[in-house]
Enzyme design. Sequence first.
Site, PDB file in Angstrom:
ATOM      1  N   ASP A 111       7.088  12.680  -3.396  1.00  0.00           N
ATOM      2  CA  ASP A 111       7.549  11.307  -3.585  1.00  0.00           C
ATOM      3  C   ASP A 111       9.053  11.268  -3.855  1.00  0.00           C
ATOM      4  OD1 ASP A 111       6.821   8.440  -3.906  1.00  0.00           O
ATOM      5  OD2 ASP A 111       7.577   8.759  -5.928  1.00  0.00           O
ATOM      6  N   GLU A 159       1.416   7.291  -8.001  1.00  0.00           N
ATOM      7  CA  GLU A 159       0.717   6.887  -6.791  1.00  0.00           C
ATOM      8  C   GLU A 159      -0.793   7.029  -7.054  1.00  0.00           C
ATOM      9  OE1 GLU A 159       2.067   5.696  -4.102  1.00  0.00           O
ATOM     10  OE2 GLU A 159       4.186   6.173  -4.461  1.00  0.00           O
ATOM     11  N   LEU A 206      14.760  -1.681  -9.374  1.00  0.00           N
ATOM     12  CA  LEU A 206      16.202  -1.475  -9.539  1.00  0.00           C
ATOM     13  C   LEU A 206      16.940  -1.703  -8.213  1.00  0.00           C
ATOM     14  CD1 LEU A 206      16.212   1.782 -11.723  1.00  0.00           C
ATOM     15  CD2 LEU A 206      16.632  -0.572 -12.488  1.00  0.00           C
ATOM     16  N   GLY A 235       5.964   1.326 -12.386  1.00  0.00           N
ATOM     17  CA  GLY A 235       5.122   0.297 -12.994  1.00  0.00           C
ATOM     18  C   GLY A 235       4.893  -0.845 -12.031  1.00  0.00           C
ATOM     19  N   LYS A 264      12.339   9.798  -1.605  1.00  0.00           N
ATOM     20  CA  LYS A 264      13.337   8.875  -2.149  1.00  0.00           C
ATOM     21  C   LYS A 264      14.761   9.361  -1.894  1.00  0.00           C
ATOM     22  CE  LYS A 264      10.279   7.049  -5.737  1.00  0.00           C
ATOM     23  NZ  LYS A 264       9.986   6.938  -7.189  1.00  0.00           N
ATOM     24  N   THR A 289       0.839  -1.201   0.000  1.00  0.00           N
ATOM     25  CA  THR A 289       0.000   0.000   0.000  1.00  0.00           C
ATOM     26  C   THR A 289       0.873   1.250   0.000  1.00  0.00           C
ATOM     27  OG1 THR A 289      -0.139   0.380   2.402  1.00  0.00           O
ATOM     28  CG2 THR A 289      -1.589  -1.312   1.465  1.00  0.00           C
TER      29      THR A 289
END
Length: 816
Positions: free
Chosen positions: A679, A668, A614, A798, A683, A556
């Site tokens: 987002d 998202e 990745l 994806g 990261k 989620t």
Amino acid sequence: MKVLKFGGTSVANAENIQKVKAIVASEKEEKNMAVVVSALGGVTDLLLKTAAQAVAQDENYKATLEHIEDRHLETIQELIPVTSQSGVISQVKQKLNQLETLYEGLFLLGEITPRTSDKIVSYGEVLSSYIIAEFFKVAGLDATLKDSRDLIKTNKHFGKALVDFKLTNTNCYFYFRSAKQKVTVLPGFVASTSEGETTTLGRGGSDYTAAIIAGATDAKVLEIWTDVSGMFTANPKVVKQAKAIAKISYEEAMELSHFGAKVLYPPTVQPVLQKQIPILIKNTFAPEEVGTLIMKDDAENGQQPVKGISNVDKIALLTLEGVGMVGIPGISKRLFEVLSQAEISVIMITQASSEHSICLGISAADAVKAEAAINTAFEYEISLNKIKPVIVEAGLSIIALVGDHMKSHQGLSGKLFSTLGKNNVNIRAIAQGASERNISAVIDEKDVNKALNVLHERFFEEQTKQLNLFVTGVGNVGEKFLQQIHQQKKFLKERLKLNVRVIALSNSRKMVFDEGGISLSNWKEALDNGEQASLDGFFKKVKSLNLRNSIFVDNTATELVAETYDKYLKNSIAVVTCNKIAAASDYKNYQYLKRLSHNYNAPFLFETNVGAGLPIIDTLKNLIASGDRIHTIKAVLSGSLNFVFNNFDTEHNFHDVVQQAKEEGYTEPDPKIDLSGVDVARKILILARESGFELDMEAIKNDPFLPQDSLDAPTVPEFFETLKTHDAHFNELYAKASAKGARLKYVASFEDGKAKVGLEEIPSDHPFYNLEGKDNIVLFYTDRYQEQPLLIKGAGAGADVTASGIFADIIRVGSN
């Protein structure tokens, strides 16, 4: 000569007795056989229940006795032809009348003696052996009945009489030497004194009867027929992968029996052990199966050092400790004398080398009596504070590794303890004899199922490791993840030795659990029929199942789910997540989760938080672990934003491209999280933290390219409307970059301890310029990669690639 013993389940009813007859009849080569039988299944318990009712002057004892009578008469009617029934029924009723008289006496007196109890319970075997012998005769077998009380002689210790082997062996030898019939049926469990008073041989008495006869007659084999196909590597009711042990030594069999293997009772072995008569454990209901052969250890080279894993439940741990014990002779002697006088059996002993404490394992049923007896015996030392009152811990079990050849294999204890430790099974006490035939550990009884399974997996299952997944979130990513697990299940088992099972699934509405594993071919139907979803209920169920190698998988993007990670980690349940919220939360919380992961040996993996599938975080961890230091990170970390700006041009308006990205699963659920830069900021924050820097979200500079009312839009539909309203703004951004021959990329950077994210115009000679589609790219500048950075590039968004990243983390947990 061969001795066969059939237990209560084997003679529980007429159908089973037919199977016994077939087994006996199949022994065509045997000229002389002794067939020892137990009471009809459950009858001994009924006899004792009736006695208790009679002593309590409960009139219901008559109904229980009537039930006993019905059991035997029904068995006769099903086994014996009508023309032969009358004589058999007459004899059985005569015996039952005698039993009724005994019960009437108990009812009148209101008490029972051990002698009377022995007399009463003997009727179970006396009745069954008579019925079975008569059935054998009418079925055409050359059979006779011999009362074991005529052969086996004991002292007058009623309830658990001691055998007079000299007299018993003589009786058995001469009887079977002159026996004319091929088959002699004998009641197990019963014996008699030299005066002819009925006694019993105690727990496991029927096995003992058979072993006594086998030893006395130098039988070539003692066969014990039961309801399982031998002794197993573990309890097959708990460990589904347990398998029958083909061959085992007498000593190993006794150890396993002592520690809970119910197939054999340890004293049974003694009469045949002295003469090295083999014991064969067979299954009445599957006679074609090989079973277990118990015999002298043949010291076979290269054999499995651990023969079995067993356990004893309902254990209490007694600890006597205090400075007054150090260097004082006789403390242990007094302690064991107290327990002996109270008729309490000690199952396990361990003592600290400092002599400061002695720890004993006993049956939990004896704990209260033992506590009172010990505290009374050491009352004086306790009053002087030299010894503390005995500490009693209940709710425990003992697990034991058993094998004759464990002493010649290094590291078995280490494997035992490390395997349990990795699964959060706390060990309360340890015992290992000098022979090293047994390594025992006391654990919480709630952990027994998990402990037996994980140890069996470690020592017997060719290193195949079972992973139990508890998955929440079955949307785009979750569905792809389940597809990949289903598709690769066979490969994982055969090539990586990982047996991956999905035990639970949950979405925002429903959750479903199946301890045996949810079928991934129809999981949607199972989930639709599940119970109402609850984050707390989901966790409690996962915890209560207490399965080995448990992994909580969060697919989620929900903060409420991320807030539950600590509960899983504290229970040694690994957490694998694509949800960035936890790793990007307050730095103290991030560190807290990392610390829990380390302290409870529960992996906390979030590779998909950056770059989807990745190996960005894994590569970064390896750099840091090898001693390298990160100086600068330059990256395009949003596959969704890269997709948007690669497809946005004069022919495609910004709104439609974002809509397409959302529909194809690149963003998202709320695209504003991607387009606002939040987002990407998460990261780069995660990468900075994994590089060893202490950083919080507020420290990251975010240059938004969205208009303010887009950032303030309260709902997703309203957000999309603002994109239409500000179409000119987005077109202007594109035109300015295009005029310079540049392309728009949303870039994250970390340098000199500072991080920022924002939209940049990338010139044609930059490594980011040709980044196509939804790809991500990361450049790591380190001590070792100063001039030419370490570059990682590939699809960064994806459902498929994100699911594959989660899959990879699952494999990492399995390889841990």
